[in-house]
Scaffold this active site. Structure first.
Site, PDB file in Angstrom:
ATOM      1  CB  VAL A  61      -6.005   4.580   0.883  1.00 56.52           C
ATOM      2  CG1 VAL A  61      -6.428   4.414   2.347  1.00 56.52           C
ATOM      3  CG2 VAL A  61      -4.685   3.865   0.644  1.00 56.52           C
ATOM      4  CG  ASP A  84     -10.061  13.717  -4.154  1.00 57.28           C
ATOM      5  OD1 ASP A  84      -9.583  12.655  -3.721  1.00 57.28           O
ATOM      6  OD2 ASP A  84      -9.482  14.432  -4.996  1.00 57.28           O
ATOM      7  NE  ARG A 121       4.330   2.153   5.801  1.00 56.31           N
ATOM      8  CZ  ARG A 121       4.953   0.977   5.861  1.00 56.31           C
ATOM      9  NH1 ARG A 121       6.169   0.907   6.422  1.00 56.31           N
ATOM     10  NH2 ARG A 121       4.395  -0.108   5.383  1.00 56.31           N
ATOM     11  CB  SER A 135      -4.039  23.465   3.970  1.00 58.14           C
ATOM     12  OG  SER A 135      -5.140  24.056   3.310  1.00 58.14           O
ATOM     13  CB  ALA A 170      -5.454   5.838   6.783  1.00 59.87           C
ATOM     14  CG  ASN A 225       1.788   5.662   5.770  1.00 62.17           C
ATOM     15  OD1 ASN A 225       1.713   5.395   6.960  1.00 62.17           O
ATOM     16  ND2 ASN A 225       1.470   4.794   4.814  1.00 62.17           N
ATOM     17  CB  VAL A 229       0.019   6.334  10.043  1.00 63.51           C
ATOM     18  CG1 VAL A 229       0.770   5.248  10.787  1.00 63.51           C
ATOM     19  CG2 VAL A 229      -1.393   6.477  10.565  1.00 63.51           C
ATOM     20  CG  ASP A 230       3.180   5.859  14.072  1.00 67.31           C
ATOM     21  OD1 ASP A 230       2.300   5.308  14.741  1.00 67.31           O
ATOM     22  OD2 ASP A 230       3.914   5.240  13.269  1.00 67.31           O
ATOM     23  CG  HIS A 268       2.366   1.835   9.586  1.00 61.93           C
ATOM     24  ND1 HIS A 268       2.244   0.489   9.338  1.00 61.93           N
ATOM     25  CD2 HIS A 268       2.009   2.455   8.423  1.00 61.93           C
ATOM     26  CE1 HIS A 268       1.826   0.297   8.095  1.00 61.93           C
ATOM     27  NE2 HIS A 268       1.690   1.478   7.518  1.00 61.93           N
TER      28      HIS A 268
END
Length: 318
Positions: free
Chosen positions: A18, A39, A93, A106, A123, A125, A127-128, A180
């Site tokens: 993603v 990353d 999710r 963190s 983005a 999950n 996500v909400d 979502h």
């Protein structure tokens, strides 16, 4: 008031499928001037940065792409959150909640410690709930923390409808509301094609469109992500495009209405929760939520979706 930087800088946290697809969309569409990839696997973010920097000769304008750490977020306009845990077959999710929450519990304080004073676009999950948690952990105003929410679901709805109707998906207006996830639903009373309600179109042309079953379209919309995951293990192109569109709307001060996960403060009869609803996006993030005049059935379904999200969010004890 947040006014942003002169250089349009975006940081992407997490460079898996993603995050890397999001970065490619941002570069390929020339949405920002500077992009930093972050990353936990530094070699991966550096490799992506090098690869993306080689696109500059073929894009509309140059995007400076680098790899870095959380300290690089200090002067960013937008930080996009893409790192997360992978879903398991047969799960939902919501099963990803604790693992993904641990990442951002963190990361968010470290991002804020860098001096970041911009907008979070999440983005990850579920996500909400993660968007809500990021809002709590960051201490930012509610408009400056936004999730991708049901933006991708709304796009899937339009695409599926246009497999049966002779129009371009961009000519369809309408929104999927709520989680979502499994409790989402399309607000059919507000789905229009060229300004004409789809319910009227179906009623007036039974012979031509009688084969179109809205309940089947709704189920396919809800299950689209899982269908893709079963076939290739992950979804990333669609959600990456949704992220890029949200970032573009914010940086360009578009005032475009998009179904995103936003913090509710009385809208739709709900407070202190994030869910997918139409929102006006501009340079300040979520400028305003759009309250649709829902039918009684739609109001009930949205309330049920809120209840699902609130119960799951209680697991984090925020």
């Amino acid at each position: 008031m947040y006014v942003g930087c002169k250089t349009r800088k975006v940081a992407v946290i997490g460079t898996g499928f993603v995050g890397s697809s999001c970065a490619y969309s941002l570069v390929n569409q020339s949405i920002c001037d500077e992009l930093v990839l972050i990353d936990r696997t530094k070699e991966r973010s550096l490799a992506h940065a090098l690869d993306l920097s080689h696109c500059s000769d073929f894009t509309h304008s140059r995007t400076k792409v680098t790899a870095g750490g959380y300290e690089a977020c200090g002067d960013a306009d937008i930080v996009v959150l893409c790192a997360g845990t992978k879903p398991k077959p047969g799960g939902t999710r919501l099963d990803l909640l604790e693992g993904t929450a641990d990442i951002y519990k963190s990361a968010v304080p470290q991002i804020m410690a860098s001096g970041f004073d911009g907008i979070f676009v999440n983005a990850a999950n579920p996500v909400d709930i993660i968007t809500y948690a990021v809002w709590k952990w960051s201490g930012l105003p509610r408009g400056r923390v936004v999730g991708t929410g049901t933006s991708i679901d709304s796009s899937r709805l339009k695409t599926l409808l246009c497999e049966h109707l002779p129009v371009d998906p961009r000519s369809v207006q309408g929104y999927v509301l709520g989680e979502h996830g499994e409790s989402q639903f399309p607000a059919w009373s507000h789905v229009t094609i060229g300004g004409k309600p789809v319910l009227d179109i179906l009623a007036q042309h039974p012979q031509r469109f009688g084969h179109l079953k809205l309940e089947e379209i709704e189920a396919k919309t809800r299950d689209a992500g899982w269908e893709i995951m079963q076939r290739k293990g992950s979804t990333y192109y669609g959600i990456a495009s949704a992220i890029a569109a949200i970032v573009r709307s914010i940086l360009n001060d578009d005032h475009k209405i998009t179904a995103v996960s936003a913090v509710l403060d009385g809208e739709y009869g709900c407070r202190d929760l994030c869910a997918g609803v139409p929102a006006i996006l501009n340079r300040q993030g979520v400028a305003e939520l759009v309250e649709l005049n829902l039918t009684p059935d739609e109001q009930e379904r949205l309330a049920r979706s809120f209840a699902v999200l609130r119960e799951a969010a209680s697991r984090l004890k925020l």
